[in-house]
Design a protein around this motif. Structure first.
Motif, PDB file in Angstrom:
ATOM      1  N   ALA A  11       0.837  -1.198   0.000  1.00  0.00           N
ATOM      2  CA  ALA A  11       0.000   0.000   0.000  1.00  0.00           C
ATOM      3  C   ALA A  11       0.868   1.243   0.000  1.00  0.00           C
ATOM      4  O   ALA A  11       0.608   2.203  -0.724  1.00  0.00           O
ATOM      5  N   GLN A  12       1.937   1.228   0.844  1.00  0.00           N
ATOM      6  CA  GLN A  12       2.835   2.367   0.911  1.00  0.00           C
ATOM      7  C   GLN A  12       3.520   2.588  -0.433  1.00  0.00           C
ATOM      8  O   GLN A  12       3.678   3.722  -0.893  1.00  0.00           O
ATOM      9  N   LEU A  13       3.937   1.504  -1.071  1.00  0.00           N
ATOM     10  CA  LEU A  13       4.584   1.590  -2.373  1.00  0.00           C
ATOM     11  C   LEU A  13       3.648   2.202  -3.400  1.00  0.00           C
ATOM     12  O   LEU A  13       4.040   3.037  -4.208  1.00  0.00           O
ATOM     13  N   ASN A  14       2.372   1.831  -3.350  1.00  0.00           N
ATOM     14  CA  ASN A  14       1.412   2.383  -4.298  1.00  0.00           C
ATOM     15  C   ASN A  14       1.229   3.882  -4.095  1.00  0.00           C
ATOM     16  O   ASN A  14       1.149   4.643  -5.058  1.00  0.00           O
ATOM     17  N   ILE A  15       1.153   4.314  -2.844  1.00  0.00           N
ATOM     18  CA  ILE A  15       1.008   5.742  -2.567  1.00  0.00           C
ATOM     19  C   ILE A  15       2.217   6.507  -3.100  1.00  0.00           C
ATOM     20  O   ILE A  15       2.086   7.552  -3.738  1.00  0.00           O
ATOM     21  N   ASN A  16       3.408   5.974  -2.846  1.00  0.00           N
ATOM     22  CA  ASN A  16       4.623   6.618  -3.366  1.00  0.00           C
ATOM     23  C   ASN A  16       4.603   6.669  -4.879  1.00  0.00           C
ATOM     24  O   ASN A  16       5.066   7.647  -5.488  1.00  0.00           O
ATOM     25  N   HIS A  17       4.055   5.625  -5.490  1.00  0.00           N
ATOM     26  CA  HIS A  17       3.964   5.594  -6.949  1.00  0.00           C
ATOM     27  C   HIS A  17       3.059   6.716  -7.458  1.00  0.00           C
ATOM     28  O   HIS A  17       3.410   7.430  -8.409  1.00  0.00           O
ATOM     29  N   TYR A  18       1.914   6.896  -6.808  1.00  0.00           N
ATOM     30  CA  TYR A  18       1.005   7.950  -7.245  1.00  0.00           C
ATOM     31  C   TYR A  18       1.630   9.335  -7.074  1.00  0.00           C
ATOM     32  O   TYR A  18       1.470  10.212  -7.932  1.00  0.00           O
ATOM     33  N   ILE A  19       2.332   9.545  -5.975  1.00  0.00           N
ATOM     34  CA  ILE A  19       3.004  10.833  -5.786  1.00  0.00           C
ATOM     35  C   ILE A  19       4.074  11.035  -6.850  1.00  0.00           C
ATOM     36  O   ILE A  19       4.198  12.123  -7.439  1.00  0.00           O
ATOM     37  N   ARG A  20       4.827   9.990  -7.142  1.00  0.00           N
ATOM     38  CA  ARG A  20       5.893  10.084  -8.133  1.00  0.00           C
ATOM     39  C   ARG A  20       5.335  10.377  -9.523  1.00  0.00           C
ATOM     40  O   ARG A  20       5.848  11.249 -10.248  1.00  0.00           O
ATOM     41  N   VAL A  21       4.248   9.693  -9.876  1.00  0.00           N
ATOM     42  CA  VAL A  21       3.640   9.940 -11.184  1.00  0.00           C
ATOM     43  C   VAL A  21       3.065  11.355 -11.248  1.00  0.00           C
ATOM     44  O   VAL A  21       3.196  12.054 -12.264  1.00  0.00           O
ATOM     45  N   GLY A  22       2.436  11.797 -10.141  1.00  0.00           N
ATOM     46  CA  GLY A  22       1.898  13.156 -10.113  1.00  0.00           C
ATOM     47  C   GLY A  22       2.972  14.195 -10.312  1.00  0.00           C
ATOM     48  O   GLY A  22       2.804  15.156 -11.078  1.00  0.00           O
ATOM     49  N   ARG A  23       4.125  14.010  -9.654  1.00  0.00           N
ATOM     50  CA  ARG A  23       5.235  14.958  -9.812  1.00  0.00           C
ATOM     51  C   ARG A  23       5.777  14.922 -11.232  1.00  0.00           C
ATOM     52  O   ARG A  23       6.132  15.968 -11.797  1.00  0.00           O
ATOM     53  N   THR A  24       5.827  13.739 -11.816  1.00  0.00           N
ATOM     54  CA  THR A  24       6.287  13.634 -13.200  1.00  0.00           C
ATOM     55  C   THR A  24       5.354  14.381 -14.132  1.00  0.00           C
ATOM     56  O   THR A  24       5.792  15.085 -15.055  1.00  0.00           O
ATOM     57  N   ARG A  25       4.059  14.264 -13.882  1.00  0.00           N
ATOM     58  CA  ARG A  25       3.093  14.963 -14.728  1.00  0.00           C
ATOM     59  C   ARG A  25       3.236  16.474 -14.589  1.00  0.00           C
ATOM     60  O   ARG A  25       3.062  17.211 -15.566  1.00  0.00           O
ATOM     61  N   ILE A  26       3.550  16.947 -13.392  1.00  0.00           N
ATOM     62  CA  ILE A  26       3.808  18.386 -13.236  1.00  0.00           C
ATOM     63  C   ILE A  26       5.005  18.787 -14.080  1.00  0.00           C
ATOM     64  O   ILE A  26       4.986  19.800 -14.788  1.00  0.00           O
ATOM     65  N   SER A  27       6.056  17.986 -14.032  1.00  0.00           N
ATOM     66  CA  SER A  27       7.289  18.335 -14.742  1.00  0.00           C
ATOM     67  C   SER A  27       7.110  18.370 -16.250  1.00  0.00           C
ATOM     68  O   SER A  27       7.823  19.099 -16.942  1.00  0.00           O
ATOM     69  N   ILE A  28       6.140  17.608 -16.784  1.00  0.00           N
ATOM     70  CA  ILE A  28       5.913  17.618 -18.230  1.00  0.00           C
ATOM     71  C   ILE A  28       4.732  18.514 -18.619  1.00  0.00           C
ATOM     72  O   ILE A  28       4.343  18.562 -19.780  1.00  0.00           O
ATOM     73  N   GLY A  29       4.160  19.201 -17.630  1.00  0.00           N
ATOM     74  CA  GLY A  29       3.100  20.159 -17.931  1.00  0.00           C
ATOM     75  C   GLY A  29       1.700  19.587 -17.955  1.00  0.00           C
ATOM     76  O   GLY A  29       0.765  20.283 -18.341  1.00  0.00           O
ATOM     77  N   ASN A  30       1.523  18.338 -17.539  1.00  0.00           N
ATOM     78  CA  ASN A  30       0.181  17.747 -17.493  1.00  0.00           C
ATOM     79  C   ASN A  30      -0.399  17.990 -16.101  1.00  0.00           C
ATOM     80  O   ASN A  30      -0.482  17.090 -15.270  1.00  0.00           O
ATOM     81  N   TYR A  31      -0.826  19.235 -15.861  1.00  0.00           N
ATOM     82  CA  TYR A  31      -1.210  19.635 -14.511  1.00  0.00           C
ATOM     83  C   TYR A  31      -2.546  19.024 -14.081  1.00  0.00           C
ATOM     84  O   TYR A  31      -2.705  18.620 -12.927  1.00  0.00           O
ATOM     85  N   THR A  32      -3.503  18.951 -14.997  1.00  0.00           N
ATOM     86  CA  THR A  32      -4.784  18.343 -14.621  1.00  0.00           C
ATOM     87  C   THR A  32      -4.613  16.856 -14.336  1.00  0.00           C
ATOM     88  O   THR A  32      -5.252  16.306 -13.432  1.00  0.00           O
ATOM     89  N   GLY A  33      -3.757  16.200 -15.104  1.00  0.00           N
ATOM     90  CA  GLY A  33      -3.476  14.791 -14.832  1.00  0.00           C
ATOM     91  C   GLY A  33      -2.792  14.608 -13.490  1.00  0.00           C
ATOM     92  O   GLY A  33      -3.062  13.635 -12.766  1.00  0.00           O
ATOM     93  N   ALA A  34      -1.915  15.544 -13.132  1.00  0.00           N
ATOM     94  CA  ALA A  34      -1.252  15.477 -11.832  1.00  0.00           C
ATOM     95  C   ALA A  34      -2.267  15.611 -10.703  1.00  0.00           C
ATOM     96  O   ALA A  34      -2.204  14.891  -9.698  1.00  0.00           O
ATOM     97  N   ILE A  35      -3.219  16.528 -10.864  1.00  0.00           N
ATOM     98  CA  ILE A  35      -4.243  16.727  -9.835  1.00  0.00           C
ATOM     99  C   ILE A  35      -5.026  15.444  -9.608  1.00  0.00           C
ATOM    100  O   ILE A  35      -5.338  15.079  -8.463  1.00  0.00           O
ATOM    101  N   GLU A  36      -5.347  14.720 -10.668  1.00  0.00           N
ATOM    102  CA  GLU A  36      -6.075  13.462 -10.528  1.00  0.00           C
ATOM    103  C   GLU A  36      -5.304  12.485  -9.636  1.00  0.00           C
ATOM    104  O   GLU A  36      -5.901  11.812  -8.780  1.00  0.00           O
TER     105      GLU A  36
END
Length: 633
Positions: A11-36
């Motif tokens: 469960a902890q790994l999954n949460i870290n994964h979602y945070i990591r993907v969200g940060r990646t989406r911010i870095s590539i400009g996909n801000y609405t996807g990051a919010i999801e």
């Protein structure tokens, strides 16, 4: 115990994964996807500060500054020692021109991180906006003391020197920037402006040549180089530069104005049209109106003080000082250059000796330019309409069109159980698409069922599909029969109200009236308000919704649709109450937040409207960010 440890780690790994993907989406400009993604983390781990912070960063980039502040607030509440959150919240306040609050946050951030050069730099920008030039320069000096190679601080300090009238010192700072970053087009552009103000046209020309060399798609550099050529008498070369500027930015009013003057000097045709376009794009360039206003002002001043003379103000700025972009951390924060003037950076204009020079520096300003459409969601032009009503629709049993399964509702689920989930009913406010033939087949299906058993349920189902195929009279006849057989089935009144509205909507369309309700925002003219409606018909619709809600007070779609009808009848306050009730029953009701936000803006509650639209955007209605930018910032 071993099983629990493994499950918790996954469960902890999954949460870290979602945070990591969200940060990646911010870095590539996909801000609405990051919010999801951060929404998911917050749902399962609401006590973590990071997802609120990063969601705030995404909203900040979408120019939803109030929504970003709410998320930064939450991050700080959970983690009071969070200097980056204080800095970002300060930037959001700055974007809303709340400079005192911005400085207070920067001060707080420096308490926890006194060696943060970015916070000093941003505090200097806020001080400069408050005309505290000395304080701004002190902060830039401190930033440079921490990092002598900070081009942000050098660029901003040069702007402060410009404000205090020390152009030579500003040029020295820009020289240092160019030493550090010899290919930095913005530094050449700003130095060209400074040299132009010193009437050093030859040096300004060289700087603009360099800016264009390093950034060949910079319309401002071409416009400003054209002005220098114009001043040097090279009108042909000036026109060529204005042409390129307009090719790169067809809405640059100053380039039309400058080209008009050059064409007029050479006696070339088309200058009248250029003047006309410039005036249309920006009233500042409407020479006739300004002449009349100046003459009127001079006349008034002469009447009041005969000895005084009137000099029209020749300077107008419309820019906001730049800041470090809110980002993930100092290493991967996107750089937003203080001297650049791309579509995502506000610009200023300065009129000097009748030529309009585009000022790329970030000096204190009063008003912003109109929005420019680009790839960012908040800059896309959207039609500002209320979210439409929700109706009962259906799928084939094996359909996987999940987009239309937006909200679970017990009343619809009960109908589906009685139908054995075929047809599969749902509530949606999306259009039917290509399902017309499917709906017609379901009419045949319930014809057969009614041949076997004429009961309330079968009539109700057939009325749904008659309505979906546009046969509203037949739909109304069936739902009336259903209600006669069982007057306590709440969903029947909902279906009848929707059918009556769709009938009325068709009548209005045939009468050549708008088919969608539009809330006039931003102080629009009264002529844009709601058109007249048939009060008798709408009262019947409202009565049905009220009967529905009497029988089923938790049916939040009923409150939403009822509010929609009240908005058509200009009963705004009551509609707001219904939308609030819908949100209370369904806290993630994006469409209700959206409609309530638009209505608040119409009623001049800009802050409240912006926060509701922010929530709507957070929940997936991305057009809300455009409205926030256009009418709330």
């Amino acid at each position: 115990m071993l099983l629990f440890t493994i499950t918790y780690s996954e469960a902890q790994l999954n949460i870290n994964h979602y945070i990591r993907v969200g940060r990646t989406r911010i870095s590539i400009g996909n801000y609405t996807g990051a919010i999801e993604y951060f929404n998911i983390v917050i749902k399962f781990k609401p006590y973590l500060p990071e997802p609120y912070f990063y969601r705030g960063v995404a909203k900040h980039q979408l120019e939803d500054f109030r929504g970003a502040i709410l998320d930064y607030n939450q991050a700080i509440e959970i983690k009071p020692f969070y200097p980056q959150a204080y800095m970002n919240r300060g930037m959001a306040y700055h974007n809303l021109n709340e400079y005192d609050q911005a400085i207070a946050d920067y001060n707080r951030g420096l308490e926890f991180d006194p060696e943060n050069e970015s916070i000093y730099n941003n505090r200097g920008i806020a001080k400069l906006a408050l005309k505290d030039i000395e304080g701004a320069i002190q902060d830039y000096n401190k930033s440079l003391e921490i990092n002598p190679k900070s081009t942000h601080a050098l660029m901003n300090r040069s702007n402060a020197h410009i404000v205090e009238g020390n152009v030579e010192e500003a040029i020295r700072d820009l020289n240092q920037v160019i030493i550090l970053r010899p290919h930095y087009a913005a530094a050449y552009l700003n130095r060209g402006l400074a040299r132009f103000e010193l009437d050093d046209y030859a040096s300004a020309l060289r700087d603009y040549d360099q800016a264009i060399r390093f950034e060949p798609d910079n319309a401002l550099a071409f416009n400003n180089r054209g002005i220098v050529k114009h001043k040097l008498g090279d009108y042909e070369g000036a026109i060529m530069d204005y042409d390129v500027a307009l090719k790169l930015n067809p809405e640059m009013a100053s380039a039309y104005f400058n080209r008009a003057m050059a064409r007029e000097i050479l006696g070339r045709p088309g200058f009248e049209n250029d003047y006309r376009i410039a005036a249309h794009l920006n009233p500042q360039f409407d020479l006739e109106s300004r002449r009349i206003e100046t003459e009127q002002l001079a006349q008034n001043q002469t009447q009041q003080t005969p000895s005084s003379s009137v000099q029209p103000d020749s300077t107008q700025n419309n820019s906001i000082p730049d800041q470090d972009t809110p980002g993930l951390n100092d290493e991967n924060r996107q750089e937003q250059n203080t001297g650049e003037t791309q579509n995502d950076s506000p610009k200023k204009r300065r009129q000097r000796i009748n030529l309009i020079i585009e000022d790329s520096r970030d000096l204190p300003a009063e008003e912003e330019e109109e929005d420019v459409e680009d790839g960012l969601i908040q800059n896309r032009n959207v039609v500002i309409d209320l979210q439409p009503i929700f109706i009962v629709s259906a799928f084939e049993k094996n359909s996987v069109d999940y987009d239309r399964f937006q909200y679970y509702n017990l009343a619809i689920d009960e109908l589906n159980k009685q139908n054995n989930y075929n047809p599969l009913l749902t509530i949606t406010n999306k259009t039917a698409g290509n399902d017309l033939d499917i709906f017609k087949n379901f009419i045949l299906y319930f014809n057969a069922r009614l041949d076997v058993e004429k009961n309330s349920h079968n009539y109700l189902n057939r009325s749904i599909f008659y309505s979906l195929t546009g046969d509203f009279n037949a739909a109304l006849e069936d739902v009336n029969l259903s209600i006669q057989m069982d007057e306590n089935q709440a969903i029947a009144y909902y279906i009848r109200a929707n059918t009556r509205y769709k009938m009325q909507e068709q009548i209005e369309l045939l009468a050549d009236t708008p088919g969608e309700v539009t809330v006039p925002v931003g102080g629009m003219a009264a002529g844009n308000e709601f058109f007249s409606v048939n009060l008798t018909e709408y009262q019947q619709i409202i009565d049905d919704y009220q009967t529905l809600l009497h029988l089923n007070p938790k049916f939040f779609f009923g409150y939403f649709n009822l509010a929609y009808m009240k908005l058509r009848m200009k009963d705004y306050e009551s509609a707001m109450e219904d939308l609030s009730q819908a949100i209370e029953l369904e806290p993630e009701f994006a469409e209700a937040y959206f409609n309530r936000g638009l209505t608040k803006i119409f009623l001049d509650d800009i802050d409240g409207g912006a926060l509701d639209l922010s929530r709507a955007g957070e929940l997936g209605i991305h057009g809300a960010y455009n409205i926030i930018k256009r009418y709330c910032n």
